[in-house]
Every structure is written in structure tokens, then in C-alpha cells.
Motif scaffolding. Structure first.
Motif, PDB file in Angstrom:
ATOM      1  N   VAL A  63       1.407   0.107  -9.548  1.00 56.40           N
ATOM      2  CA  VAL A  63      -0.021  -0.098  -9.282  1.00 56.40           C
ATOM      3  C   VAL A  63      -0.180  -0.982  -8.049  1.00 56.40           C
ATOM      4  N   TRP A  64       0.659  -2.015  -7.933  1.00 54.81           N
ATOM      5  CA  TRP A  64       0.608  -2.886  -6.764  1.00 54.81           C
ATOM      6  C   TRP A  64       1.162  -2.193  -5.531  1.00 54.81           C
ATOM      7  N   LEU A  65       2.162  -1.348  -5.725  1.00 53.28           N
ATOM      8  CA  LEU A  65       2.787  -0.684  -4.579  1.00 53.28           C
ATOM      9  C   LEU A  65       1.826   0.284  -3.888  1.00 53.28           C
ATOM     10  N   CYS A  66       1.022   0.983  -4.646  1.00 57.47           N
ATOM     11  CA  CYS A  66       0.120   1.995  -4.052  1.00 57.47           C
ATOM     12  C   CYS A  66      -0.786   1.424  -2.966  1.00 57.47           C
ATOM     13  N   PRO A  67      -1.558   0.373  -3.222  1.00 56.58           N
ATOM     14  CA  PRO A  67      -2.406  -0.134  -2.131  1.00 56.58           C
ATOM     15  C   PRO A  67      -1.595  -0.751  -0.990  1.00 56.58           C
ATOM     16  N   LEU A  68      -0.445  -1.338  -1.315  1.00 53.86           N
ATOM     17  CA  LEU A  68       0.390  -1.908  -0.258  1.00 53.86           C
ATOM     18  C   LEU A  68       0.918  -0.819   0.670  1.00 53.86           C
ATOM     19  N   ALA A  69       1.264   0.317   0.102  1.00 54.69           N
ATOM     20  CA  ALA A  69       1.811   1.416   0.897  1.00 54.69           C
ATOM     21  C   ALA A  69       0.761   2.014   1.829  1.00 54.69           C
ATOM     22  N   HIS A  70      -0.505   1.819   1.524  1.00 53.24           N
ATOM     23  CA  HIS A  70      -1.582   2.385   2.337  1.00 53.24           C
ATOM     24  C   HIS A  70      -2.239   1.350   3.241  1.00 53.24           C
ATOM     25  N   ASP A  71      -1.574   0.215   3.436  1.00 51.08           N
ATOM     26  CA  ASP A  71      -2.101  -0.816   4.322  1.00 51.08           C
ATOM     27  C   ASP A  71      -2.160  -0.263   5.747  1.00 51.08           C
ATOM     28  N   ASP A  72      -3.225  -0.531   6.447  1.00 52.26           N
ATOM     29  CA  ASP A  72      -3.416  -0.048   7.816  1.00 52.26           C
ATOM     30  C   ASP A  72      -2.516  -0.843   8.764  1.00 52.26           C
ATOM     31  N   PRO A  73      -1.536  -0.201   9.407  1.00 52.52           N
ATOM     32  CA  PRO A  73      -0.636  -0.932  10.304  1.00 52.52           C
ATOM     33  C   PRO A  73      -1.357  -1.609  11.462  1.00 52.52           C
ATOM     34  N   ALA A  74      -2.487  -1.043  11.889  1.00 55.03           N
ATOM     35  CA  ALA A  74      -3.243  -1.638  12.988  1.00 55.03           C
ATOM     36  C   ALA A  74      -3.975  -2.905  12.548  1.00 55.03           C
ATOM     37  N   HIS A  75      -4.298  -2.990  11.267  1.00 55.55           N
ATOM     38  CA  HIS A  75      -5.018  -4.142  10.718  1.00 55.55           C
ATOM     39  C   HIS A  75      -4.425  -4.500   9.350  1.00 55.55           C
ATOM     40  N   PRO A  76      -3.184  -4.984   9.326  1.00 54.38           N
ATOM     41  CA  PRO A  76      -2.541  -5.257   8.036  1.00 54.38           C
ATOM     42  C   PRO A  76      -3.220  -6.407   7.293  1.00 54.38           C
ATOM     43  N   ARG A  77      -3.282  -6.257   5.984  1.00 57.09           N
ATOM     44  CA  ARG A  77      -3.841  -7.310   5.139  1.00 57.09           C
ATOM     45  C   ARG A  77      -2.742  -8.150   4.507  1.00 57.09           C
ATOM     46  N   ASN A  78      -1.499  -7.692   4.643  1.00 57.59           N
ATOM     47  CA  ASN A  78      -0.380  -8.374   4.012  1.00 57.59           C
ATOM     48  C   ASN A  78       0.700  -8.659   5.047  1.00 57.59           C
ATOM     49  N   PRO A  79       1.556  -9.641   4.764  1.00 62.46           N
ATOM     50  CA  PRO A  79       2.646  -9.947   5.697  1.00 62.46           C
ATOM     51  C   PRO A  79       3.577  -8.747   5.866  1.00 62.46           C
ATOM     52  N   PRO A  80       4.218  -8.640   7.023  1.00 60.18           N
ATOM     53  CA  PRO A  80       5.155  -7.540   7.244  1.00 60.18           C
ATOM     54  C   PRO A  80       6.232  -7.517   6.154  1.00 60.18           C
ATOM     55  N   GLY A  81       6.569  -6.320   5.695  1.00 59.84           N
ATOM     56  CA  GLY A  81       7.617  -6.158   4.698  1.00 59.84           C
ATOM     57  C   GLY A  81       7.153  -6.260   3.255  1.00 59.84           C
TER      58      GLY A  81
END
Length: 73
Positions: free
Chosen positions: A34-52
Motif C-alpha cells: 500500500v505504501w509502495l504504490c504511491p511512492l512508485a508513482h512519485d513525479d520525478p520532476a517534483h518528488p515528494r520523497n527523498p531519492p531512493g
């Protein structure tokens, strides 16, 4: 928060019955994707989470699916 978070050390603060420990294992395994799904769809141009972050969560999910809760922090 320290990285990586020591989930095992945190959980040792709570005395769990065997049934509670088994349920926690199941819940963690079900919630990891459940946590992985939104993380996998993070926008690379405007990331909401730290790299990796998505990669770490994917590894955590694989460890949980392998039944290794000690390393799935």
C-alpha cells in the motif's frame, strides 16, 4: 528519525502475545505494498520523497514477503 528506523527495537517496547505478533506480521506484509504504490508513482520532476524511498520500500516489501521481519524495518 534515524535511518534506517530500527523497527525491531521499537516493537520490543510493546509486550505482544503470540497472536498479536502474528497479526502484526500479517498487517505489515499487507500494508507494505500500500505504501509502495504511491511512492512508485512519485513525479520525478517534483518528488515528494527523498531519492531512493520507493526502492527502499520495495526492498522492505520483498523482505516481508520472505518472512524476514527483523530486517524489514
Amino acid at each position: 528519525m534515524p535511518r534506517p528506523f530500527d523497527t525491531g527495537a521499537f516493537l520490543r517496547h510493546f509486550p505482544l502475545t503470540p497472536a498479536e505478533a502474528a497479526r502484526l506480521c500479517t498487517c505489515r506484509t499487507l500494508l507494505a505494498p500500500v505504501w509502495l504504490c504511491p511512492l512508485a508513482h512519485d513525479d520525478p520532476a517534483h518528488p515528494r520523497n527523498p531519492p531512493g524511498t520507493a526502492e527502499r520500500q520495495a526492498r522492505r516489501l520483498l523482505r516481508l514477503l520472505d518472512g524476514d521481519l527483523s530486517e524489514a524495518s
